[in-house]
Design a protein around this motif. Sequence first.
Motif, mmCIF file in Angstrom:
data_model
loop_
_atom_site.group_PDB
_atom_site.id
_atom_site.type_symbol
_atom_site.label_atom_id
_atom_site.label_comp_id
_atom_site.label_asym_id
_atom_site.label_seq_id
_atom_site.Cartn_x
_atom_site.Cartn_y
_atom_site.Cartn_z
ATOM 1 N N ALA A 28 0.285 -1.128 -0.255
ATOM 2 C CA ALA A 28 -0.062 -0.356 0.004
ATOM 3 C C ALA A 28 0.386 1.499 0.138
ATOM 4 N N ARG A 29 0.554 2.422 -0.938
ATOM 5 C CA ARG A 29 1.442 3.136 -0.624
ATOM 6 C C ARG A 29 2.062 3.578 0.366
ATOM 7 N N LEU A 30 1.002 3.919 1.585
ATOM 8 C CA LEU A 30 2.305 4.419 3.049
ATOM 9 C C LEU A 30 2.800 4.199 2.638
ATOM 10 N N TRP A 31 3.219 2.359 3.162
ATOM 11 C CA TRP A 31 4.414 1.487 3.545
ATOM 12 C C TRP A 31 5.060 1.337 2.321
ATOM 13 N N ARG A 32 5.082 1.853 0.971
ATOM 14 C CA ARG A 32 5.840 1.901 -0.313
ATOM 15 C C ARG A 32 6.700 2.687 -0.230
ATOM 16 N N ALA A 33 8.071 1.684 0.682
ATOM 17 C CA ALA A 33 9.604 2.951 0.027
ATOM 18 C C ALA A 33 10.381 1.884 -0.590
ATOM 19 N N ASN A 34 11.862 3.297 -1.682
ATOM 20 C CA ASN A 34 12.119 2.942 -2.075
ATOM 21 C C ASN A 34 13.341 2.287 -2.000
ATOM 22 N N LEU A 35 13.905 1.098 -1.897
ATOM 23 C CA LEU A 35 15.703 0.663 -1.646
ATOM 24 C C LEU A 35 16.289 0.583 -3.198
ATOM 25 N N TYR A 36 17.654 0.879 -2.625
ATOM 26 C CA TYR A 36 18.298 1.514 -3.325
ATOM 27 C C TYR A 36 19.465 0.261 -3.418
ATOM 28 N N LEU A 37 20.112 -0.050 -4.604
ATOM 29 C CA LEU A 37 20.787 -0.983 -4.511
ATOM 30 C C LEU A 37 22.289 -0.164 -4.807
ATOM 31 N N VAL A 38 23.744 0.100 -3.824
ATOM 32 C CA VAL A 38 24.312 1.023 -5.076
ATOM 33 C C VAL A 38 25.647 0.182 -5.027
ATOM 34 N N GLU A 39 26.437 0.014 -6.645
ATOM 35 C CA GLU A 39 27.334 -0.228 -6.747
ATOM 36 C C GLU A 39 28.647 -0.232 -6.148
ATOM 37 N N GLY A 40 29.409 -0.978 -5.386
ATOM 38 C CA GLY A 40 31.037 -0.471 -5.560
ATOM 39 C C GLY A 40 31.965 -0.859 -5.627
ATOM 40 N N VAL A 41 33.048 -1.043 -5.786
ATOM 41 C CA VAL A 41 34.555 -1.972 -6.114
ATOM 42 C C VAL A 41 34.348 -2.850 -5.110
ATOM 43 N N ALA A 42 34.277 -2.748 -3.880
ATOM 44 C CA ALA A 42 34.740 -4.545 -3.543
ATOM 45 C C ALA A 42 33.369 -4.462 -2.568
ATOM 46 N N PHE A 43 32.230 -3.383 -2.282
ATOM 47 C CA PHE A 43 31.040 -4.185 -1.974
ATOM 48 C C PHE A 43 30.224 -3.489 -2.750
ATOM 49 N N ASP A 44 29.250 -3.706 -2.066
ATOM 50 C CA ASP A 44 27.707 -3.025 -2.344
ATOM 51 C C ASP A 44 27.157 -2.144 -1.832
ATOM 52 N N LEU A 45 26.250 -1.159 -1.612
ATOM 53 C CA LEU A 45 25.764 -0.663 -0.881
ATOM 54 C C LEU A 45 23.966 -1.149 -0.768
ATOM 55 N N LEU A 46 22.870 -1.595 0.093
ATOM 56 C CA LEU A 46 21.628 -1.058 -0.184
ATOM 57 C C LEU A 46 21.859 -0.889 1.017
ATOM 58 N N VAL A 47 20.441 0.272 0.530
ATOM 59 C CA VAL A 47 19.799 1.316 1.683
ATOM 60 C C VAL A 47 18.483 1.556 1.893
ATOM 61 N N ASP A 48 18.463 0.392 2.666
ATOM 62 C CA ASP A 48 16.811 0.151 3.919
ATOM 63 C C ASP A 48 16.733 -0.992 2.458
ATOM 64 N N THR A 49 15.281 -2.154 3.059
ATOM 65 C CA THR A 49 15.112 -3.371 3.135
ATOM 66 C C THR A 49 13.851 -3.405 2.664
ATOM 67 N N GLY A 50 12.891 -2.484 2.809
ATOM 68 C CA GLY A 50 11.633 -2.533 2.551
ATOM 69 C C GLY A 50 10.519 -3.037 3.832
ATOM 70 N N MET A 51 9.070 -3.556 3.367
ATOM 71 C CA MET A 51 9.155 -4.465 4.621
ATOM 72 C C MET A 51 8.778 -5.439 4.844
ATOM 73 N N GLY A 52 9.752 -6.288 4.334
ATOM 74 C CA GLY A 52 9.940 -7.696 4.679
ATOM 75 C C GLY A 52 9.049 -8.140 4.292
ATOM 76 N N VAL A 53 7.888 -7.904 2.744
ATOM 77 C CA VAL A 53 6.576 -9.705 2.895
ATOM 78 C C VAL A 53 7.891 -10.207 1.577
ATOM 79 N N GLY A 54 8.226 -10.207 0.332
ATOM 80 C CA GLY A 54 8.748 -10.462 -0.361
ATOM 81 C C GLY A 54 10.485 -11.406 -0.750
ATOM 82 N N PRO A 55 10.615 -12.270 -0.490
ATOM 83 C CA PRO A 55 12.635 -12.229 -0.140
ATOM 84 C C PRO A 55 13.524 -11.485 -1.250
ATOM 85 N N LEU A 56 14.302 -10.147 0.044
ATOM 86 C CA LEU A 56 14.742 -9.431 -0.923
ATOM 87 C C LEU A 56 15.953 -9.852 -0.958
#
Length: 272
Positions: A28-56
């Motif tokens: 639902a719109r109230l809880w629909r957040a944006n997550l981001y995956l930022v590409e790095g060299v040695a690691f990627d950065l996952l910004v937030d993880t959402g509602m935890g409903v589907g497997p991320l």
Amino acid sequence: MVLPVAEPWFGVEEVDRGVMMITEPHVARLWRANLYLVEGVAFDLLVDTGMGVGPLRQVVAGLTERPVVVFTTHSHLDHIGGHFEFADCEILVHAAEAGGLARPKGPEGLSYASLPAAKRAEYQAAGFDTSGLMVDAIPSAGYDLAGHRFRGVAAGRLIGEGEVIDMGTRRFEVLHLPGHSPGGIALWDAADGMLIAGDAIYDGILIDSTDDADVGAYRRTMARLRDLPVRVVHGGHKRAFGRGRMVEIVDGYVASRAGGKSPVAGEAGVSF
Ligand SMILES: [Zn+2]
Ligand SMILES: [Zn+2]
């Protein structure tokens, strides 16, 4: 009620150089957040993880083979629901949000009826239909909506204002932007003018009526953002925007709070 199965559960879209936006279109719109995956060299950065409903985790694994570090913009439920899937990764969070991350106060199940009555009344007053479910689909056949829980995780490392996250591809400075929540943090790539802002600012009605919000702090955050030479802002909700729109949002917020009080929350992403 039998809901359709949404496969895939997440939307994935490249929104900037080396930046994938991951969304939950069936939340639902109230809880629909944006997550981001930022590409790095040695690691990627996952910004937030959402509602935890589907497997991320498997979605992220399909996008990168590098280790993942999780950056927590703040501990509202719509941003930390999937953190438990990354408990073996380094999890970054501001000290003021670590408690909320470890002990999320979420509803049991994904129906509005499981929310505290006062919270439901607040959403109703703001014009939301709170009679049904927080999702309009399920991630897999037989998914147990009533069994959903927000699960706490321990902070791996506390971070705050001025820290640098050098990814090789991008060099981020951490900005502490309190107001929406006390430990809201953002990622600022000064060389590229890119801000990943969490819920400090996005192109929608900003929320400062939750228990942990602070209008005075939010005003100071807005003054700071107004001076930031952004090319683009990727917010915790809604679509990206540029500097002109950011100034409009900042000025609109400040004007609306000129009296110092905060009205009932309107549309946008919010937590309890
Ligand atoms: Zn929030
Ligand atoms: Zn949010």
